[in-house]
Write an enzyme that holds these catalytic residues in place. Structure first.
Site, short mmCIF file in Angstrom:
data_model
loop_
_atom_site.label_atom_id
_atom_site.label_comp_id
_atom_site.label_asym_id
_atom_site.label_seq_id
_atom_site.Cartn_x
_atom_site.Cartn_y
_atom_site.Cartn_z
N SER A 1 0.84 -1.19 0.00
CA SER A 1 0.00 0.00 0.00
C SER A 1 0.88 1.25 0.00
O SER A 1 1.70 1.42 -0.90
CB SER A 1 -0.96 -0.05 1.19
OG SER A 1 -1.98 0.90 1.06
N ASP B 1 -9.72 -3.34 -5.71
CA ASP B 1 -8.91 -2.35 -5.01
C ASP B 1 -8.98 -1.02 -5.76
O ASP B 1 -8.78 -0.98 -6.97
CB ASP B 1 -7.47 -2.84 -4.96
CG ASP B 1 -6.56 -2.02 -4.07
OD1 ASP B 1 -6.92 -0.89 -3.72
OD2 ASP B 1 -5.47 -2.52 -3.74
N HIS C 1 -8.56 -4.48 -1.24
CA HIS C 1 -7.31 -3.95 -0.69
C HIS C 1 -7.12 -4.45 0.74
O HIS C 1 -7.95 -4.21 1.61
CB HIS C 1 -7.36 -2.42 -0.71
CG HIS C 1 -6.07 -1.77 -0.32
ND1 HIS C 1 -5.04 -1.57 -1.20
CD2 HIS C 1 -5.63 -1.26 0.87
CE1 HIS C 1 -4.03 -0.97 -0.59
NE2 HIS C 1 -4.37 -0.77 0.67
#
Length: 352
Positions: free
Chosen positions: A175, A269, A299
């Site tokens: 991320s 995501d 995600h």
């Protein structure tokens, strides 16, 4: 939604906004980590303060297999091994700079409790340097990315004392950490080193335009959506703050000469499209890229469904690529040569 993940999602409540009370989010994550300590079996760590130019210190934690070569810079020598003979030849280990996620605003683990770093030590056979970079909004860009690059320089400079091979260094992150890993790879190229052999970009948050268009998760309040992504970017790069050249790796116009990459993206995501675009641009620039696409996953799904096939395959794939890049010639494998382009790997296939 992947059928295997549907029962997991059904148990999730609507997602709370972690940016509404950032201090509370940080405290809650810290408490949770303390209640569920990481399994450090076979892994030891040592904490260091790396001087910044302004005299403050950047905290890093170096994780190694128990008994591996390495000690504090200026310390007494290799760490003792208390569990019998060394399980491998005492050569320097490859090194991985690990940057945690958390939207550039939270996500730091308590000392010695970086689960991803601990798991990487076991999965990759490396010394892993977990970097506690400064967080927004107190420290907006470029604080985080400069901290991460400083940690890379320090690791390369102290490699002998740490028992790390400076010719086998990689960056890794998930991320926001993936965005920082990509930016540090650019910085290392542009600033003349330290040299990197690989970059692991797992659902990377590397484009400040991510989330500004409709995303696959927008209609489900249980999933991170585009607005969630944008809130993190507004803290990290406040409006009117000016464009730092490494604020977002996707801003780079020239991706040539970067180390080989493994890019992981998930179908639900909000970072999916920008991750795919960056992987394609890397390949177009002649950078070896392995792309792992996880259809029907959101995600951070591995945190909620770690025992699912999708989670195990995804983790095994990108850690396997990292291990091959760092140990290639020694274990009979190697990173792809220049110009090999994209190597798509759907998650329904068995991991390499």
């Amino acid at each position: 939604m992947a059928p295997e993940l549907a029962p997991v999602l059904e148990q999730l409540p609507p997602m709370l906004d972690p940016y509404a009370d950032i201090a509370g989010t940080r405290a809650g994550l810290h408490t949770l980590a303390c209640h569920f300590p990481a399994d450090r079996t076979g892994v030891e760590s040592e904490r260091f303060g790396v001087p910044r130019p302004d005299g403050s210190e950047l905290a890093v934690e170096v994780y190694r297999p128990v008994g591996a070569p390495g000690a504090s810079p200026g310390g007494p020598g290799p760490l003792p091994y208390e569990h019998g003979p060394l399980p491998y030849e005492p050569d320097p280990l490859p090194g991985v700079l690990q940057f945690h996620g958390g939207g550039y605003t939270f996500g730091q683990a308590p000392p010695g409790e970086d689960r991803t770093a601990i798991e990487l030590v076991r999965a990759v056979g490396a010394a892993v340097v977990s970097v506690e970079y400064r967080l927004a909004p107190e420290h907006p860009c470029p604080a985080a990315v400069e901290d991460c690059f400083l940690a890379l320089e320090w690791t390369a400079g102290q490699a002998a004392a740490l028992g790390i091979d400076p010719a086998r260094l990689a960056v890794s992150g998930q991320s926001a950490g993936g965005g920082l890993a990509a930016a540090v790879a650019l910085m290392a190229r542009d600033r003349g080193g330290p040299a990197l052999v690989h970059q692991s970009l797992v659902v990377p948050d590397l484009d400040d335009s991510a989330g500004t268009r409709p995303t696959p998760a927008d209609d489900d309040p249980r999933l991170p959506d585009g607005a969630f992504v944008q809130r993190g970017w507004r803290h990290y790069v406040p409006e009117g703050a000016g464009a730092h050249p490494y604020a977002a790796a996707a801003r780079a116009t020239d991706l040539r000469g970067l180390p080989g990459a493994c890019v992981v993206v998930c179908g639900l995501d909000p970072l999916r499209d920008t991750g795919l675009a960056y992987a394609r641009r890397l390949a177009d620039a002649g950078v070896p890229v392995a792309l792992h696409y996880v259809p029907g996953a959101w995600h951070g799904f591995e945190m909620f469904a770690p025992e699912t096939r999708l989670a195990r395959e995804t983790t095994a794939y990108w850690t396997g690529r990292l291990r091959a890049a760092l140990h290639g010639g020694r274990e009979g494998g190697s990173e792809e040569g220049p110009g090999s382009g994209l190597t798509p790997r759907p998650s329904s296939a068995a991991p390499a």
